[in-house]
Design a protein around this motif. Structure first.
Motif, short mmCIF file in Angstrom:
data_model
loop_
_atom_site.label_atom_id
_atom_site.label_comp_id
_atom_site.label_asym_id
_atom_site.label_seq_id
_atom_site.Cartn_x
_atom_site.Cartn_y
_atom_site.Cartn_z
N ILE A 64 0.84 -1.43 -0.41
CA ILE A 64 0.53 -0.10 -0.09
C ILE A 64 0.94 0.98 0.21
CG2 ILE A 64 -1.71 1.34 1.10
CD1 ILE A 64 -2.63 -1.37 2.18
N ALA A 65 1.86 1.40 0.91
CA ALA A 65 2.61 2.27 1.07
C ALA A 65 3.40 2.35 -0.52
CB ALA A 65 3.65 2.17 2.07
N ALA A 66 3.92 1.27 -0.57
CA ALA A 66 4.43 2.19 -2.48
C ALA A 66 3.58 2.51 -3.09
CB ALA A 66 4.96 0.41 -2.59
N THR A 67 2.38 2.18 -3.82
CA THR A 67 1.74 2.25 -4.57
C THR A 67 1.14 4.26 -4.26
OG1 THR A 67 0.24 0.38 -4.39
CG2 THR A 67 -1.08 2.07 -5.22
N PHE A 68 1.40 4.20 -2.78
CA PHE A 68 1.45 5.57 -2.50
C PHE A 68 2.68 6.45 -2.90
CE2 PHE A 68 -2.55 5.07 1.50
CZ PHE A 68 -2.72 5.24 0.39
N ALA A 69 3.47 5.99 -2.60
CA ALA A 69 4.92 6.59 -3.48
C ALA A 69 4.70 6.95 -4.97
CB ALA A 69 5.86 5.71 -2.75
N LYS A 70 4.13 6.44 -5.52
CA LYS A 70 3.81 6.57 -6.75
C LYS A 70 3.47 7.55 -7.29
CE LYS A 70 5.21 1.40 -7.97
NZ LYS A 70 4.46 -0.22 -7.71
N LEU A 71 2.41 7.95 -6.42
CA LEU A 71 1.49 8.98 -7.08
C LEU A 71 1.76 10.48 -6.62
CD1 LEU A 71 -1.82 7.25 -5.25
CD2 LEU A 71 -1.04 7.12 -7.12
N PRO A 72 1.49 11.69 -8.19
CA PRO A 72 1.84 12.53 -7.57
C PRO A 72 1.02 13.63 -6.49
CG PRO A 72 -0.09 12.05 -9.52
CD PRO A 72 0.34 10.99 -8.89
N GLN A 73 -0.02 12.45 -6.09
CA GLN A 73 -1.04 13.84 -4.58
C GLN A 73 -0.92 13.24 -3.39
OE1 GLN A 73 -2.34 11.31 -7.20
NE2 GLN A 73 -3.63 12.68 -7.83
N LYS A 74 -1.11 14.11 -2.81
CA LYS A 74 -0.32 13.65 -1.10
C LYS A 74 -1.57 13.22 -0.39
CE LYS A 74 3.22 16.90 -1.33
NZ LYS A 74 3.43 17.86 -0.24
N VAL A 75 -0.59 12.04 0.28
CA VAL A 75 -1.27 11.32 1.51
C VAL A 75 -1.13 11.62 2.78
CG1 VAL A 75 -2.06 8.35 1.42
CG2 VAL A 75 -1.18 9.45 -0.79
N ILE A 76 -2.40 11.25 3.60
CA ILE A 76 -2.89 11.41 5.04
C ILE A 76 -3.32 9.99 5.66
CG2 ILE A 76 -3.22 11.93 7.08
CD1 ILE A 76 -3.87 15.07 5.49
N TRP A 77 -2.88 9.01 6.22
CA TRP A 77 -2.64 8.02 6.48
C TRP A 77 -2.82 7.21 7.91
CZ3 TRP A 77 0.95 3.21 4.36
CH2 TRP A 77 -0.24 1.68 5.10
N ARG A 78 -3.91 7.37 8.03
CA ARG A 78 -4.16 6.97 9.66
C ARG A 78 -3.28 5.22 9.48
NH1 ARG A 78 -7.67 4.83 13.23
NH2 ARG A 78 -7.29 5.50 15.69
N TYR A 79 -2.90 5.77 10.79
CA TYR A 79 -2.05 3.85 11.07
C TYR A 79 -1.39 4.09 11.95
CZ TYR A 79 0.51 -0.63 9.12
OH TYR A 79 0.56 -2.36 9.11
N LYS A 80 -1.16 2.46 12.90
CA LYS A 80 -0.44 3.09 14.12
C LYS A 80 0.39 1.99 14.43
CE LYS A 80 -4.13 4.52 16.90
NZ LYS A 80 -5.07 4.67 18.35
N GLY A 81 0.50 0.69 12.69
CA GLY A 81 1.75 -0.39 13.20
C GLY A 81 3.40 0.83 12.58
N ASP A 82 3.60 -0.34 12.60
CA ASP A 82 5.61 -0.28 12.13
C ASP A 82 5.11 0.72 11.37
OD1 ASP A 82 6.57 -1.40 14.33
OD2 ASP A 82 6.78 -3.33 13.36
N ARG A 83 6.39 1.62 11.14
CA ARG A 83 6.76 2.16 9.56
C ARG A 83 6.49 1.21 8.45
NH1 ARG A 83 6.71 8.03 9.13
NH2 ARG A 83 7.73 8.48 6.88
#
Length: 527
Positions: free
Chosen positions: A323-342
């Motif tokens: 999921i994080a790798a997919t977000f990294a490819k996007l031109p949009q900014k992303v705010i992700w509510r997540y408490k697990g390991d980075r």
């Protein structure tokens, strides 16, 4: 002279009796996200001049003991439904679902959860006993002269206490013990009313209708097991053996249903069901400064927000990395509510937060997309603000909630089995971002939802006050659920009419046979 008339009119308005004076309301809430909904309703009731008293356990993790708009009585219990218990169940369920074949998944969801459900309601039963065995608390509650009990019937404690105190009963409801509340109170033909968990719409094939019926049978079994092992025993002990819990559960005066027909598939309903879907939604407030700066830095591309709800604090590491790798490819900014390991693949465009003002973000003009698990609150907030959704359902009703948006062209639906395979997640995001119909359809739903004569929250408050003014709403309650099943479905009438028809046919055949026999005998004699 005008001043005298004005003063007279003002005094008249001040001293005219109101339609409903401040009431005294006893609240038996459910834990978890259900409390978030109830809390909003309680704050609005307090603002309307009503006195609110909440009964909670000492192990409650959502319901605070101190509040500016309600009083509490805290009951001592040995155990309670807590966040750690729920989080573990969900995390194990996610791991199972990712490796399960459809049939195994279906059986696990439908049958395998019965033991867990009974255990959860057993803790609620212990809370009921703790309340009713506390003589001092019961004396206080009886002396307080409450006007009604407000409860969430996904737990059965408020139902029993309302009967014990002989008070009118109002539900803040979507679920009823082990099933969806509509199914219990309103006629629900399984040919076009999909059972939660079926993953079907109101247009089903034959095999889908078979699955729908089987799911409803399993739900009925789950409900009967829970009622027999937990709640009926409490009724027998505290209310008397002549009280049937199933009938008691259906005897509420008003059902405040947390859906509406912009979201729900059309279906039969009843006069004491009041729809308040989206009552928790409200216009967005300004964001905290650090979030506003991050959102504004997105430029023309805008922002994606992602939240999988309160209970999903982390995901399996490989899934989170994808999921994080997919977000990294996007031109949009992303705010992700997540408490697990980075996640190791996290991009510079992604901000991970422990908490975010979800409603305020969804109402911000820079928000382009909501990646959501499909909880009722999040889905309705997205609908209210007109933000399209990429859905990643995990458990309970989430798939069905997202399916309703998908069928209306406002969401793209994935599953946890396929989200991290073959670029499915990235393709879904790109499709919803680049295809205008998703946003247009969601904005159309938003307009429909907002176009009401009264705001949903005001509607809910009116009907709660209605019950207080009239000491109940018995004239809106049907007596149909008191009928045995064979009377409700007119099986006895059909059998009687079929028997009458057969009797007439038998008599007619017997008469014709006798006539033919007599004619034949006369003919033989003449010959």
């Amino acid at each position: 002279m005008r001043l005298i008339h004005f003063c007279s009119a003002w005094l008249l308005l001040v001293f005219i009796p109101r339609g409903c004076h401040g009431g005294n309301i006893l609240v038996l809430p459910a834990e978890g996200s259900h409390w978030i909904n109830m809390d909003i309703l309680l704050e609005a009731l307090h603002s309307g001049g009503h006195n609110i008293t909440v009964v909670r356990s000492n192990k409650s993790w959502y319901i605070k003991e101190k509040s500016s708009y309600y009083n509490t009585y805290t009951v001592q219990v040995e155990r309670n439904l807590d966040q750690e218990f729920i989080t573990k169940i969900i995390f194990d369920y996610i791991k199972f679902e990712r490796g399960a074949i459809p049939l195994t998944s279906f059986l696990n969801t439908a049958v395998g959860m019965i033991g867990t459900i009974v255990d959860v309601h057993s803790t609620v039963g212990e809370l009921v006993s703790a309340i009713l065995d506390d003589k001092e608390l019961m004396r206080i509650l009886q002396d307080s002269k409450f006007d009604l009990v407000l409860t969430d019937p996904s737990w059965g404690h408020g139902v029993i206490l309302a009967k014990y105190l002989n008070l009118p009963l109002v539900y803040n409801v979507r679920w009823l013990i082990a099933g969806e509340a509509h199914l219990a109170i309103a006629p629900s033909p399984l040919s076009y009313v999909p059972i939660t968990g079926s993953g079907h719409t109101d247009q089903m094939t034959f095999l889908q209708r078979v699955k729908n019926v089987l799911l409803q049978l399993i739900n009925l079994i789950q409900n009967q097991v829970v009622v027999k092992l937990v709640y009926q025993k409490l009724c027998d002990k505290y209310l008397g053996s002549d009280i049937d819990f199933n009938q008691l559960m259906l005897d509420a005066d008003i059902w405040l249903m947390r859906v509406d027909f912009v979201f729900e598939f059309p279906r039969p309903t009843m006069p004491n069901v009041v729809y308040m879907g989206g009552f928790q939604c409200k216009p967005a407030k300004p964001l905290p400064e650090h979030l506003e700066e991050f959102v504004q830095s997105s430029g023309e591309h805008g922002v994606i927000i992602m939240s999988l709800g309160t209970f999903v604090s982390e995901l399996p590491s490989d899934m989170a990395n994808e999921i994080a790798a997919t977000f990294a490819k996007l031109p949009q900014k992303v705010i992700w509510r997540y408490k697990g390991d980075r996640p190791a693949t996290l991009g510079n465009n992604t901000l991970i937060v422990d908490w975010m003002p979800q409603n305020d973000l969804l109402g911000h003009p820079k928000i382009k997309l909501f990646v959501a698990h499909g909880g009722t609150n999040g889905v309705q907030e997205a609908l209210y603000h007109g933000v399209p959704v990429v859905g990643l359902p995990l458990f309970f009703d989430q798939f069905d909630n997202l399916l309703r948006l998908k069928e209306r062209g406002a969401a793209k639906l994935l599953t946890i089995q396929t989200v991290d395979k073959d670029n499915n997640f990235q393709d879904a995001i790109q499709e919803v971002l680049n295809e205008p119909s998703y946003r247009l359809n969601m904005q159309r739903l938003s307009r429909l939802h907002r176009d009401q004569p009264m705001k949903p929250l005001d509607t809910a408050l009116f009907w709660i006050e209605f019950v207080m003014r009239h000491k109940g709403a018995a004239h809106l309650r049907t007596e149909s659920y008191r009928l045995p099943w064979y009377s409700y479905h007119s099986v006895d009438v059909v059998l009687f009419l079929a028997g009458a028809v057969l009797l007439v046919l038998f008599t007619f055949v017997f008469f014709i046979r006798c006539l033919c026999t007599k004619i034949c005998r006369s003919k033989v004699k003449r010959e």
